[in-house]
Design a protein around this motif. Structure first.
Motif, PDB file in Angstrom:
ATOM      1  N   VAL A  53       0.814  -1.221   0.000  1.00 27.14           N
ATOM      2  CA  VAL A  53       0.000   0.000   0.000  1.00 27.14           C
ATOM      3  C   VAL A  53       0.849   1.274   0.000  1.00 27.14           C
ATOM      4  O   VAL A  53       0.310   2.373   0.090  1.00 27.14           O
ATOM      5  CB  VAL A  53      -0.987   0.019   1.195  1.00 27.14           C
ATOM      6  N   ASP A  54       2.147   1.129  -0.109  1.00 30.75           N
ATOM      7  CA  ASP A  54       3.024   2.275  -0.354  1.00 30.75           C
ATOM      8  C   ASP A  54       4.315   1.722  -0.938  1.00 30.75           C
ATOM      9  O   ASP A  54       5.185   1.227  -0.217  1.00 30.75           O
ATOM     10  CB  ASP A  54       3.311   3.080   0.907  1.00 30.75           C
ATOM     11  N   ALA A  55       4.428   1.781  -2.262  1.00 34.42           N
ATOM     12  CA  ALA A  55       5.513   1.099  -2.955  1.00 34.42           C
ATOM     13  C   ALA A  55       6.885   1.659  -2.617  1.00 34.42           C
ATOM     14  O   ALA A  55       7.891   0.975  -2.804  1.00 34.42           O
ATOM     15  CB  ALA A  55       5.290   1.156  -4.465  1.00 34.42           C
ATOM     16  N   GLU A  56       6.948   2.896  -2.121  1.00 33.85           N
ATOM     17  CA  GLU A  56       8.247   3.479  -1.782  1.00 33.85           C
ATOM     18  C   GLU A  56       8.592   3.329  -0.315  1.00 33.85           C
ATOM     19  O   GLU A  56       9.711   2.961   0.039  1.00 33.85           O
ATOM     20  CB  GLU A  56       8.281   4.969  -2.160  1.00 33.85           C
ATOM     21  N   ARG A  57       7.644   3.585   0.567  1.00 30.18           N
ATOM     22  CA  ARG A  57       7.975   3.698   1.989  1.00 30.18           C
ATOM     23  C   ARG A  57       7.447   2.561   2.845  1.00 30.18           C
ATOM     24  O   ARG A  57       7.759   2.473   4.025  1.00 30.18           O
ATOM     25  CB  ARG A  57       7.418   5.014   2.549  1.00 30.18           C
ATOM     26  N   GLY A  58       6.645   1.676   2.274  1.00 28.81           N
ATOM     27  CA  GLY A  58       5.933   0.707   3.100  1.00 28.81           C
ATOM     28  C   GLY A  58       6.784  -0.387   3.696  1.00 28.81           C
ATOM     29  O   GLY A  58       6.430  -0.962   4.723  1.00 28.81           O
ATOM     30  N   GLY A  59       7.902  -0.724   3.057  1.00 28.02           N
ATOM     31  CA  GLY A  59       8.773  -1.760   3.576  1.00 28.02           C
ATOM     32  C   GLY A  59       8.500  -3.122   2.968  1.00 28.02           C
ATOM     33  O   GLY A  59       7.353  -3.476   2.686  1.00 28.02           O
ATOM     34  N   SER A  60       9.567  -3.912   2.764  1.00 28.72           N
ATOM     35  CA  SER A  60       9.405  -5.258   2.212  1.00 28.72           C
ATOM     36  C   SER A  60      10.634  -6.093   2.549  1.00 28.72           C
ATOM     37  O   SER A  60      11.627  -5.596   3.089  1.00 28.72           O
ATOM     38  CB  SER A  60       9.210  -5.203   0.691  1.00 28.72           C
ATOM     39  N   TRP A  61      10.553  -7.367   2.201  1.00 27.62           N
ATOM     40  CA  TRP A  61      11.663  -8.307   2.377  1.00 27.62           C
ATOM     41  C   TRP A  61      11.872  -8.979   1.035  1.00 27.62           C
ATOM     42  O   TRP A  61      11.096  -9.854   0.650  1.00 27.62           O
ATOM     43  CB  TRP A  61      11.325  -9.314   3.469  1.00 27.62           C
ATOM     44  N   ALA A  62      12.908  -8.549   0.310  1.00 27.25           N
ATOM     45  CA  ALA A  62      13.075  -8.927  -1.089  1.00 27.25           C
ATOM     46  C   ALA A  62      14.240  -9.889  -1.282  1.00 27.25           C
ATOM     47  O   ALA A  62      15.195  -9.928  -0.501  1.00 27.25           O
ATOM     48  CB  ALA A  62      13.280  -7.678  -1.944  1.00 27.25           C
ATOM     49  N   VAL A  63      14.147 -10.650  -2.354  1.00 22.93           N
ATOM     50  CA  VAL A  63      15.231 -11.516  -2.826  1.00 22.93           C
ATOM     51  C   VAL A  63      15.843 -10.832  -4.038  1.00 22.93           C
ATOM     52  O   VAL A  63      15.199 -10.715  -5.086  1.00 22.93           O
ATOM     53  CB  VAL A  63      14.705 -12.915  -3.204  1.00 22.93           C
ATOM     54  N   LYS A  64      17.075 -10.365  -3.915  1.00 21.53           N
ATOM     55  CA  LYS A  64      17.750  -9.649  -4.986  1.00 21.53           C
ATOM     56  C   LYS A  64      18.637 -10.629  -5.750  1.00 21.53           C
ATOM     57  O   LYS A  64      19.795 -10.856  -5.426  1.00 21.53           O
ATOM     58  CB  LYS A  64      18.587  -8.501  -4.425  1.00 21.53           C
ATOM     59  N   LEU A  65      18.032 -11.236  -6.775  1.00 19.56           N
ATOM     60  CA  LEU A  65      18.725 -12.203  -7.619  1.00 19.56           C
ATOM     61  C   LEU A  65      18.676 -11.682  -9.048  1.00 19.56           C
ATOM     62  O   LEU A  65      17.640 -11.758  -9.707  1.00 19.56           O
ATOM     63  CB  LEU A  65      18.051 -13.575  -7.509  1.00 19.56           C
TER      64      LEU A  65
END
Length: 589
Positions: A53-65
Motif C-alpha cells: 500500500v506504499d511502494a516506496e515507503r511501506g517496507g518489504s523483504w526482497a530476494v535480490k537475484l
C-alpha cells in the motif's frame, strides 16, 4: 490529511500475491519472493512490511537475484507452506524458496524462508517500516541476530549486515540458506531447528486439513478456497477474518479502500456453511459459530456488534494513514466506521449458520439446551421485535433505509430457527413475525417491473436478491424472481460478472463483485446448471495461480480489485460448487 505520495516504484499486482499464515497473523509474498505485507502477531496488528500500500515507503523483504523470473509456485499439500521457483540464466537454473510461518502452539511466531542452493549469488534485503511506516526503524546487532524496532529479530544461516535502514544478507552461489524474522528473541536457530519447525508445521497443517474434504466438480477450486478460509482463521479463537489486508481499492485511483481484517457476523452463515458442507466432520464450522456466539455480546442497544476483532473486541474507529495507497489509491485507512451499525442480515446469517449446525449435530449442554441456544434465542428475539426497522443494509450504507434483504433474511431465519425451538409459544411468536415480514415484502419490496428492489420504494435491484430462493424464501421461477433476474442481467451484468447495487454511491465506480456473482450462479444451479458453470468459470478467471480470489474484478482491464484474498468470496464459491455437484448428481440419476 489530504495529500498523496507519488510512487516511483511499481506496486505488486494483486494477482501476484501469495498468502502465508500461522493462523494468528498473515503475510503476502510475490512470485519473485518479495514479502510486501506483514502484520506481526495478529491479523489486524500494525504492519511491519507494507509495500503493498506504499511502494516506496511501506517496507518489504526482497530476494535480490539479478535476472530472476518467476518459475512457478505451489502450496505444499493443503496447508500454508509456499514453494516458489525463481529461474535464472539461460540454462534454466533455479532457486527454490520455501516460505512458511511456523504453525503450532509450541512454535515461534514469524516468517521462515528456506532457500535451495543457488546457481548465482544473491541478497536478502529487509526494509522494515514499523507501525504502518509511522516510525523510523531502529536496527541493532544482538548477538548473531539483528534486532528490529526493539521487538523483532532476524536470524539467518549467513551473516546479516546493517546497511543504513536495511538489513542485508549475502548468500554465495552454491550454498543453501535460511532466514527467520521472529516476533521474539530465540536461542540461535540452526538448520536442524528450522527443519524441525518446518516438519512440525507441516504435520499440524495436515492434521487440520482432515476436518473438511471435498471430492467432485471444481475440486481444485474448492481445495484452494478451503485453504484460504483456514489460512485466514485465527487458531486460538477459530475466528475467520474477511481478508488479511486493508485499503486495496475497489477501483484503481478510487477512495473506497476499507480495512477488512475483522470478523463479520454476516460472513458466519456462508463460512460456517462452507466449512460444514464441504465434507468432513464439521469441526471447523462449529468452531467458528462457537466464536461468534461466545463473543457476540450485546452493545449499544444491539444484540451483538456487526463485526469484531479476532479476540472479540471492538474494532478501532477509522483512521487515515500517511501512505500513498495501492497504485496511488488513497486514502489508506485502518479501523472500520461501520462498527456500530444495525445490520439485520448479520443476525439472520448467524441464525442460518445455527440452523445448519443443529440439523447435523444435536449437541446439548448440561441443561439440555442446544449449543449456543442462549445467543441464538437473543438474536431471534431481536429480529422478531425489530425486523421492520430501517437498517444500514448488507453493504453498510451511510444512511438507514428499509433494505429488503434484511427483511427477507429475518423471515427465513425466524422460520428455520422456530423449528429448533422447544418452547411452543416462542416458536409460534417467531413464525408469526416471519409471516408478518413476508406480508411486508409482498406489499412493499417490488419495484415497477415486479422485481425485488434493493430498498422498499426504490427501483434498483441488488445481486443479494439472487439468494432469496437459495435461502428458501421463494421459488427460483416465481414471477418476482424472473423479473429480478431480468433486471440484474440488464443493469448489473457484464461478461458474466455482476455488480452490486448501492443506495449512497454509484456502484459502477467499483469493480464487479465476485461474491455476488457467485450468488447469481448459485441461483442458476436451481434452473440451469450449465449457466451456473459459465458464471463460475468467469469468476475463476480472476483466481491467481494459487487459487486465491479478490473481492472484485474489472472486466475491462482484467485486473483483480479489492482486499485479497476475501473469505466471503471463497465461502460463496464452496457453497455454489456443493450445490452444483448435488444438482448434477441428481440430474444424472
Amino acid at each position: 490529511m489530504t495529500h498523496k505520495h507519488q510512487n516511483s516504484t511499481a506496486a505488486p499486482h494483486i494477482s501476484d500475491l501469495g498468502l502465508l499464515s500461522n493462523r494468528r497473523s498473515a503475510a503476502l509474498v510475490t512470485s519473485l519472493g518479495e514479502v510486501v505485507w506483514y502484520c506481526p502477531g495478529r491479523f489486524d496488528a500494525p504492519s511491519l512490511l507494507a509495500r503493498l500500500v506504499d511502494a516506496e515507503r511501506g517496507g518489504s523483504w526482497a530476494v535480490k537475484l539479478p535476472g530472476a523470473v518467476p518459475g512457478g509456485r505451489q502450496y505444499l499439500g493443503d496447508g500454508g507452506h509456499l514453494k516458489s521457483v525463481l529461474r535464472v540464466g539461460e540454462g534454466g537454473e533455479t532457486l527454490t524458496i520455501t516460505d512458511f510461518m511456523p504453525f503450532g502452539d509450541d512454535l515461534p511466531c514469524g516468517i521462515c524462508r528456506v532457500f535451495s542452493r543457488s546457481p548465482q549469488p544473491y541478497q536478502l534485503v529487509l526494509n522494515a517500516a514499523p507501525d504502518y511506516a509511522r516510525r523510523a526503524v531502529t536496527l541493532q546487532e544482538d548477538g548473531e541476530a539483528v534486532k528490529i524496532d526493539g521487538q523483532h529479530w532476524l536470524y539467518a544461516s549467513h551473516p546479516s549486515e546493517i546497511a543504513g535502514e536495511s538489513v542485508v544478507i549475502d548468500v554465495p552461489a552454491g550454498e543453501a540458506a535460511w532466514a527467520f524474522l521472529s516476533n521474539g528473541r530465540l536461542e540461535r536457530p540452526d538448520w536442524e531447528t528450522v527443519t524441525r519447525w518446518r516438519e512440525e508445521s507441516l504435520l499440524n497443517w495436515q492434521e487440520l486439513t482432515t476436518h473438511a474434504t471435498y471430492h467432485g466438480p471444481y475440486e481444485d477450486a474448492v481445495r484452494a478456497s478451503l485453504r484460504a478460509l483456514r489460512l485466514l482463521t485465527d487458531h486460538a479463537e477459530s475466528a475467520t477474518v474477511a481478508a488479511p489486508t486493508t485499503s486495496l481499492p475497489e477501483i484503481i485511483g478510487g477512495q473506497k479502500n476499507w480495512d477488512y481484517r475483522y470478523v463479520w457476523l454476516r460472513d458466519a452463515g456462508m463460512v460456517v456453511s462452507a466449512l460444514t458442507r464441504a465434507g468432513g466432520d464439521g469441526k471447523e464450522g462449529r468452531a467458528f459459530l462457537e466464536f461468534i456466539c461466545a463473543q457476540a455480546k450485546p452493545q449499544n442497544g444491539l444484540p451483538a456488534p456487526p463485526f469484531m476483532t479476532v479476540d472479540g473486541g471492538e474494532p478501532p474507529e477509522e483512521e487515515q494513514l500517511d501512505l500513498a495507497g495501492y497504485q496511488d489509491s488513497w486514502p489508506v485507512q485502518i479501523g472500520n466506521g461501520a462498527r456500530g451499525q444495525l445490520q439485520l442480515d448479520a443476525y439472520g446469517n448467524v441464525l442460518l449458520a445455527a440452523k445448519l449446525i443443529y440439523g447435523r449435530f444435536d449437541v446439548r449442554d448440561g441443561d439440555g439446551k442446544r449449543e449456543h441456544w442462549d445467543v441464538v434465542e437473543r438474536l431471534a428475539e431481536f429480529l422478531c421485535d425489530h425486523w421492520q426497522d430501517d437498517d444500514y443494509g448488507i453493504w453498510e450504507e451511510r444512511s438507514k433505509r428499509p433494505y429488503v434483504a434484511g427483511k427477507v433474511l429475518a423471515a427465513v431465519a425466524l422460520e428455520y430457527i422456530a423449528e429448533c425451538s422447544e418452547d411452543a409459544a416462542q416458536a409460534t411468536r417467531w413464525k408469526a413475525a416471519a409471516a408478518d415480514a413476508r406480508v411486508w415484502v409482498a406489499a412493499n419490496a417490488l419495484n415497477a417491473e415486479g422485481a425485488y428492489a434493493y430498498a422498499a420504494g426504490e427501483e434498483g435491484v441488488d445481486v443479494t436478491a439472487a439468494l432469496y430462493p437459495v435461502w428458501g424464501f421463494c421459488a427460483p421461477d416465481s414471477p418476482e424472481m424472473l423479473a429480478t433476474l431480468t433486471v440484474l442481467e440488464r443493469e448489473s451484468c457484464q461478461n458474466n460478472l455482476y455488480w452490486r447495487h448501492l443506495a449512497d454511491d454509484d456502484a459502477s465506480e467499483e469493480g464487479a463483485f465476485l461474491a455476488g456473482t457467485l450468488w447469481v450462479a448459485q441461483y442458476w444451479v436451481m434452473r440451469d446448471p450449465a449457466r451456473a458453470r459459465t458464471i463460475l468459470d468467469a469468476v475463476l478467471a480472476y483466481a491467481n495461480d494459487l487459487g486465491l480470489l479478490p473481492e472484485m474484478a474489472d472486466p475491462h482491464t482484467r485486473q483483480p480489485l479489492g482486499n485479497v484474498p476475501q473469505t466471503f468470496v471463497h465461502a460463496a464459491l464452496i457453497g455454489l460448487v456443493v450445490d452444483l455437484a448435488e444438482a448434477e448428481k441428481k440430474a444424472a440419476e
